[in-house]
Design a protein around this motif. Structure first.
Motif, PDB file in Angstrom:
ATOM      1  N   ALA A  40       0.924  -1.196   0.293  1.00 59.35           N
ATOM      2  CA  ALA A  40       0.029   0.011  -0.118  1.00 59.35           C
ATOM      3  C   ALA A  40       0.831   1.549   0.244  1.00 59.35           C
ATOM      4  N   MET A  41       1.606   1.201   1.065  1.00 56.73           N
ATOM      5  CA  MET A  41       2.743   2.446   0.880  1.00 56.73           C
ATOM      6  C   MET A  41       3.549   2.668  -0.436  1.00 56.73           C
ATOM      7  N   GLY A  42       3.854   1.833  -1.223  1.00 58.46           N
ATOM      8  CA  GLY A  42       4.402   1.545  -2.483  1.00 58.46           C
ATOM      9  C   GLY A  42       3.718   2.467  -3.612  1.00 58.46           C
ATOM     10  N   GLU A  43       2.042   2.195  -3.623  1.00 62.70           N
ATOM     11  CA  GLU A  43       1.160   2.502  -4.601  1.00 62.70           C
ATOM     12  C   GLU A  43       0.750   3.705  -3.959  1.00 62.70           C
ATOM     13  N   THR A  44       1.012   3.944  -2.977  1.00 65.04           N
ATOM     14  CA  THR A  44       0.223   6.098  -2.707  1.00 65.04           C
ATOM     15  C   THR A  44       1.307   6.444  -2.581  1.00 65.04           C
ATOM     16  N   ALA A  45       2.463   6.085  -2.646  1.00 64.96           N
ATOM     17  CA  ALA A  45       3.914   6.923  -2.775  1.00 64.96           C
ATOM     18  C   ALA A  45       4.316   7.757  -3.848  1.00 64.96           C
ATOM     19  N   GLY A  46       2.630   8.318  -5.458  1.00 66.30           N
ATOM     20  CA  GLY A  46       2.918   9.269  -5.990  1.00 66.30           C
ATOM     21  C   GLY A  46       3.943   9.202  -7.287  1.00 66.30           C
ATOM     22  N   ASN A  47       4.837  10.134  -6.939  1.00 68.76           N
ATOM     23  CA  ASN A  47       5.671   9.627  -8.315  1.00 68.76           C
ATOM     24  C   ASN A  47       7.311   9.613  -7.438  1.00 68.76           C
ATOM     25  N   LYS A  48       7.493   9.155  -6.096  1.00 73.78           N
ATOM     26  CA  LYS A  48       8.491   8.732  -5.758  1.00 73.78           C
ATOM     27  C   LYS A  48       8.832   7.203  -5.716  1.00 73.78           C
ATOM     28  N   GLN A  49       9.346   7.408  -6.756  1.00 73.81           N
ATOM     29  CA  GLN A  49       9.911   6.379  -7.336  1.00 73.81           C
ATOM     30  C   GLN A  49      10.498   5.776  -6.662  1.00 73.81           C
TER      31      GLN A  49
END
Length: 67
Positions: A40-49
């Motif tokens: 979930a954290m990865g999915e919501t990280a937006g543009n923070k690759q």
């Protein structure tokens, strides 16, 4: 990855962040919960690759522990 020295520091950081958020008194934390939260954290990280990449790597490492 069997050698802890090969795991990027960012992976440890996202795992720690997730665990801190999930910890509650009188609650056992399961590996599945940690993996779901990292995903979930990865999915919501937006543009923070870099965060998405670290979360994906952490999920891969932890998922390998399930097998």
């Amino acid at each position: 990855m069997s050698d802890d020295n090969q795991i990027p520091e960012a992976v440890y950081e996202v795992i720690a962040a997730v665990v801190v958020r999930l910890l509650r008194p009188d609650h056992s934390l399961t590996l599945h919960e940690i993996i779901r939260a990292l995903h979930a954290m990865g999915e919501t990280a937006g543009n923070k690759q870099s965060i998405r990449d670290a979360c994906a790597e952490a999920v891969r490492i932890l998922a390998s522990q399930l097998h």
